[in-house]
Design a protein around this motif. Sequence first.
Motif, PDB file in Angstrom:
ATOM      1  N   VAL A 123      28.472  45.790  48.242  1.00 50.83           N
ATOM      2  CA  VAL A 123      28.586  45.250  46.887  1.00 50.83           C
ATOM      3  C   VAL A 123      30.051  45.200  46.451  1.00 50.83           C
ATOM      4  CG1 VAL A 123      28.050  45.675  44.453  1.00 50.83           C
ATOM      5  CG2 VAL A 123      26.288  45.981  46.203  1.00 50.83           C
ATOM      6  N   PHE A 124      30.772  46.282  46.741  1.00 53.53           N
ATOM      7  CA  PHE A 124      32.189  46.359  46.366  1.00 53.53           C
ATOM      8  C   PHE A 124      32.988  45.250  47.053  1.00 53.53           C
ATOM      9  CE2 PHE A 124      36.533  47.865  46.825  1.00 53.53           C
ATOM     10  CZ  PHE A 124      36.825  48.303  45.536  1.00 53.53           C
ATOM     11  N   SER A 125      32.721  45.040  48.355  1.00 51.15           N
ATOM     12  CA  SER A 125      33.466  44.029  49.103  1.00 51.15           C
ATOM     13  C   SER A 125      33.197  42.618  48.586  1.00 51.15           C
ATOM     14  CB  SER A 125      33.128  44.102  50.595  1.00 51.15           C
ATOM     15  OG  SER A 125      31.757  43.769  50.813  1.00 51.15           O
ATOM     16  N   ARG A 126      31.980  42.421  48.064  1.00 48.39           N
ATOM     17  CA  ARG A 126      31.632  41.096  47.548  1.00 48.39           C
ATOM     18  C   ARG A 126      32.177  40.862  46.140  1.00 48.39           C
ATOM     19  NH1 ARG A 126      27.820  38.093  50.186  1.00 48.39           N
ATOM     20  NH2 ARG A 126      26.822  39.064  52.000  1.00 48.39           N
ATOM     21  N   LEU A 127      32.270  41.929  45.370  1.00 49.95           N
ATOM     22  CA  LEU A 127      32.716  41.795  43.984  1.00 49.95           C
ATOM     23  C   LEU A 127      34.214  42.007  43.817  1.00 49.95           C
ATOM     24  CD1 LEU A 127      29.862  43.678  42.077  1.00 49.95           C
ATOM     25  CD2 LEU A 127      30.063  41.227  42.561  1.00 49.95           C
ATOM     26  N   TYR A 128      34.857  42.584  44.800  1.00 46.90           N
ATOM     27  CA  TYR A 128      36.284  42.842  44.705  1.00 46.90           C
ATOM     28  C   TYR A 128      37.056  41.607  45.169  1.00 46.90           C
ATOM     29  CZ  TYR A 128      40.718  45.375  44.969  1.00 46.90           C
ATOM     30  OH  TYR A 128      42.009  45.803  44.779  1.00 46.90           O
ATOM     31  N   ARG A 129      37.931  41.115  44.295  1.00 44.15           N
ATOM     32  CA  ARG A 129      38.701  39.901  44.605  1.00 44.15           C
ATOM     33  C   ARG A 129      40.185  40.254  44.718  1.00 44.15           C
ATOM     34  NH1 ARG A 129      37.905  34.510  44.437  1.00 44.15           N
ATOM     35  NH2 ARG A 129      39.710  33.175  44.006  1.00 44.15           N
ATOM     36  N   LYS A 130      40.820  39.771  45.786  1.00 40.54           N
ATOM     37  CA  LYS A 130      42.226  40.070  46.032  1.00 40.54           C
ATOM     38  C   LYS A 130      43.096  38.831  45.814  1.00 40.54           C
ATOM     39  CE  LYS A 130      41.632  41.547  50.214  1.00 40.54           C
ATOM     40  NZ  LYS A 130      41.936  42.140  51.551  1.00 40.54           N
ATOM     41  N   THR A 131      44.345  39.063  45.471  1.00 38.97           N
ATOM     42  CA  THR A 131      45.300  37.969  45.326  1.00 38.97           C
ATOM     43  C   THR A 131      45.964  37.680  46.673  1.00 38.97           C
ATOM     44  OG1 THR A 131      47.142  39.452  44.802  1.00 38.97           O
ATOM     45  CG2 THR A 131      45.803  38.671  42.958  1.00 38.97           C
ATOM     46  N   THR A 132      46.662  36.543  46.756  1.00 43.11           N
ATOM     47  CA  THR A 132      47.458  36.199  47.928  1.00 43.11           C
ATOM     48  C   THR A 132      48.858  35.814  47.452  1.00 43.11           C
ATOM     49  OG1 THR A 132      46.891  33.832  47.863  1.00 43.11           O
ATOM     50  CG2 THR A 132      45.381  35.288  49.054  1.00 43.11           C
ATOM     51  N   LYS A 133      49.730  35.483  48.386  1.00 40.64           N
ATOM     52  CA  LYS A 133      51.074  35.049  48.021  1.00 40.64           C
ATOM     53  C   LYS A 133      51.042  33.725  47.261  1.00 40.64           C
ATOM     54  CE  LYS A 133      53.647  38.291  49.869  1.00 40.64           C
ATOM     55  NZ  LYS A 133      54.521  39.158  49.041  1.00 40.64           N
ATOM     56  N   GLU A 134      50.059  32.886  47.573  1.00 44.83           N
ATOM     57  CA  GLU A 134      49.977  31.571  46.953  1.00 44.83           C
ATOM     58  C   GLU A 134      49.088  31.538  45.714  1.00 44.83           C
ATOM     59  OE1 GLU A 134      49.010  32.060  50.161  1.00 44.83           O
ATOM     60  OE2 GLU A 134      50.899  31.524  51.152  1.00 44.83           O
ATOM     61  N   LEU A 135      48.183  32.511  45.609  1.00 44.93           N
ATOM     62  CA  LEU A 135      47.175  32.433  44.556  1.00 44.93           C
ATOM     63  C   LEU A 135      46.972  33.802  43.903  1.00 44.93           C
ATOM     64  CD1 LEU A 135      45.347  30.001  43.658  1.00 44.93           C
ATOM     65  CD2 LEU A 135      43.505  31.104  44.942  1.00 44.93           C
TER      66      LEU A 135
ATOM     67  N   LEU B 233      32.795  41.667  37.938  1.00 39.31           N
ATOM     68  CA  LEU B 233      31.379  41.986  37.770  1.00 39.31           C
ATOM     69  C   LEU B 233      30.631  40.809  37.149  1.00 39.31           C
ATOM     70  CD1 LEU B 233      31.749  45.621  36.357  1.00 39.31           C
ATOM     71  CD2 LEU B 233      31.325  44.925  38.733  1.00 39.31           C
ATOM     72  N   PRO B 234      29.527  40.391  37.746  1.00 37.88           N
ATOM     73  CA  PRO B 234      28.743  39.279  37.195  1.00 37.88           C
ATOM     74  C   PRO B 234      28.361  39.545  35.737  1.00 37.88           C
ATOM     75  CG  PRO B 234      27.937  39.900  39.364  1.00 37.88           C
ATOM     76  CD  PRO B 234      28.913  40.951  38.962  1.00 37.88           C
ATOM     77  N   ILE B 235      28.364  38.491  34.951  1.00 37.50           N
ATOM     78  CA  ILE B 235      28.022  38.520  33.523  1.00 37.50           C
ATOM     79  C   ILE B 235      29.135  39.156  32.693  1.00 37.50           C
ATOM     80  CG2 ILE B 235      26.368  39.262  31.765  1.00 37.50           C
ATOM     81  CD1 ILE B 235      24.224  39.310  33.908  1.00 37.50           C
ATOM     82  N   LEU B 236      29.683  40.265  33.166  1.00 34.42           N
ATOM     83  CA  LEU B 236      30.696  40.980  32.397  1.00 34.42           C
ATOM     84  C   LEU B 236      32.088  40.350  32.490  1.00 34.42           C
ATOM     85  CD1 LEU B 236      29.744  44.702  33.156  1.00 34.42           C
ATOM     86  CD2 LEU B 236      29.125  43.304  31.168  1.00 34.42           C
ATOM     87  N   HIS B 237      32.374  39.736  33.623  1.00 35.77           N
ATOM     88  CA  HIS B 237      33.730  39.229  33.860  1.00 35.77           C
ATOM     89  C   HIS B 237      33.726  37.747  34.233  1.00 35.77           C
ATOM     90  CE1 HIS B 237      34.904  43.593  35.013  1.00 35.77           C
ATOM     91  NE2 HIS B 237      35.232  43.344  33.750  1.00 35.77           N
ATOM     92  N   ASP B 238      34.856  37.099  33.968  1.00 37.79           N
ATOM     93  CA  ASP B 238      35.139  35.751  34.457  1.00 37.79           C
ATOM     94  C   ASP B 238      36.591  35.767  34.922  1.00 37.79           C
ATOM     95  OD1 ASP B 238      34.865  33.152  35.151  1.00 37.79           O
ATOM     96  OD2 ASP B 238      34.796  32.353  33.101  1.00 37.79           O
ATOM     97  N   TYR B 239      36.993  34.790  35.737  1.00 39.74           N
ATOM     98  CA  TYR B 239      38.366  34.767  36.221  1.00 39.74           C
ATOM     99  C   TYR B 239      38.855  33.322  36.389  1.00 39.74           C
ATOM    100  CZ  TYR B 239      36.574  33.566  40.864  1.00 39.74           C
ATOM    101  OH  TYR B 239      35.954  32.941  41.909  1.00 39.74           O
ATOM    102  N   ILE B 240      40.168  33.173  36.348  1.00 35.40           N
ATOM    103  CA  ILE B 240      40.811  31.865  36.531  1.00 35.40           C
ATOM    104  C   ILE B 240      41.874  32.002  37.608  1.00 35.40           C
ATOM    105  CG2 ILE B 240      42.206  30.051  35.452  1.00 35.40           C
ATOM    106  CD1 ILE B 240      41.013  30.830  32.774  1.00 35.40           C
ATOM    107  N   ASP B 241      41.768  31.198  38.662  1.00 30.91           N
ATOM    108  CA  ASP B 241      42.783  31.195  39.716  1.00 30.91           C
ATOM    109  C   ASP B 241      44.041  30.506  39.211  1.00 30.91           C
ATOM    110  OD1 ASP B 241      41.414  32.543  41.757  1.00 30.91           O
ATOM    111  OD2 ASP B 241      40.325  30.729  42.315  1.00 30.91           O
ATOM    112  N   ILE B 242      45.195  31.057  39.573  1.00 28.25           N
ATOM    113  CA  ILE B 242      46.486  30.482  39.191  1.00 28.25           C
ATOM    114  C   ILE B 242      47.311  30.231  40.448  1.00 28.25           C
ATOM    115  CG2 ILE B 242      48.621  30.815  37.897  1.00 28.25           C
ATOM    116  CD1 ILE B 242      46.190  30.489  36.117  1.00 28.25           C
ATOM    117  N   ASN B 243      47.698  28.987  40.648  1.00 29.01           N
ATOM    118  CA  ASN B 243      48.499  28.613  41.806  1.00 29.01           C
ATOM    119  C   ASN B 243      49.954  29.014  41.576  1.00 29.01           C
ATOM    120  OD1 ASN B 243      49.574  27.403  44.090  1.00 29.01           O
ATOM    121  ND2 ASN B 243      49.520  25.339  43.240  1.00 29.01           N
TER     122      ASN B 243
END
Length: 237
Positions: free
Chosen positions: A26-38, A59-69
């Motif tokens: 669950v942690f691996s699926r919900l944990y999001r990492k950044t990269t050098k480009e994003l 976390l589903p329902i609780l969080h949303d996110y926006i990718d930034i290039n």
Amino acid sequence: MNIDGMTSLAVFVGIGLFSIVILGIVFSRLYRKTTKELTFVRTGFGGEKVVVDGGALILPILHDYIDINMQSMKVTVARSKSDSFITKDRMRVDITADFYIRVGEDRESISRAAQTLGKKTVDLRELTGLIEGKLIATLRSVASSMEMKELHEKRDEFSSQVKNAIEADLSKNGLQLESVSLTSLDQTAKEFFNENNAFDAEGLTSLTQTIEERKKLRNDIERSTEVQIAQKNYETQ
């Protein structure tokens, strides 16, 4: 320890290991990492979090996110013919300029980009559509402060003035302007001057006068050259 106790312990350990595996998945699926480009900005429960060089749980329902290039992007602006720019001496010029733009590296700029641009930073076409008006307005303003000859001879100065004029406006969207490159500059063809427009009429008059004077000068030089050749041939004979 009797057999029942050992069995209970084994079941307990098995349930514990199984729970750890499930939590890991669950942690691996919900944990999001950044990269050098994003990178990304997480919103929702717990408030806004700008994530740079790391990661965060989404976390589903609780969080949303926006990718930034975070990569540099090239936005090309080209204006010609009836959409060309009018210079200080009322001439029309066709201009193509490349703007190299990126989101600022500080958290404040990233947050501002997420708020004002959203996901447009990862789609160059959408980003261009959003900021192109600002770029065109700046090019038009700077072009109107210089004569056509100046634009041709002082391209670096023109690019520098455009950069200085647009930086503050772009920063409102969390963007930084790395450089401006004037890739093409030429006089607009005469047929695209509108004689019913005061600016165009003035420029057209000046342009026509210059062309006719050059034609007369060229004609005089050609006639003079012909006379000199004829005279030389006569003297030779």
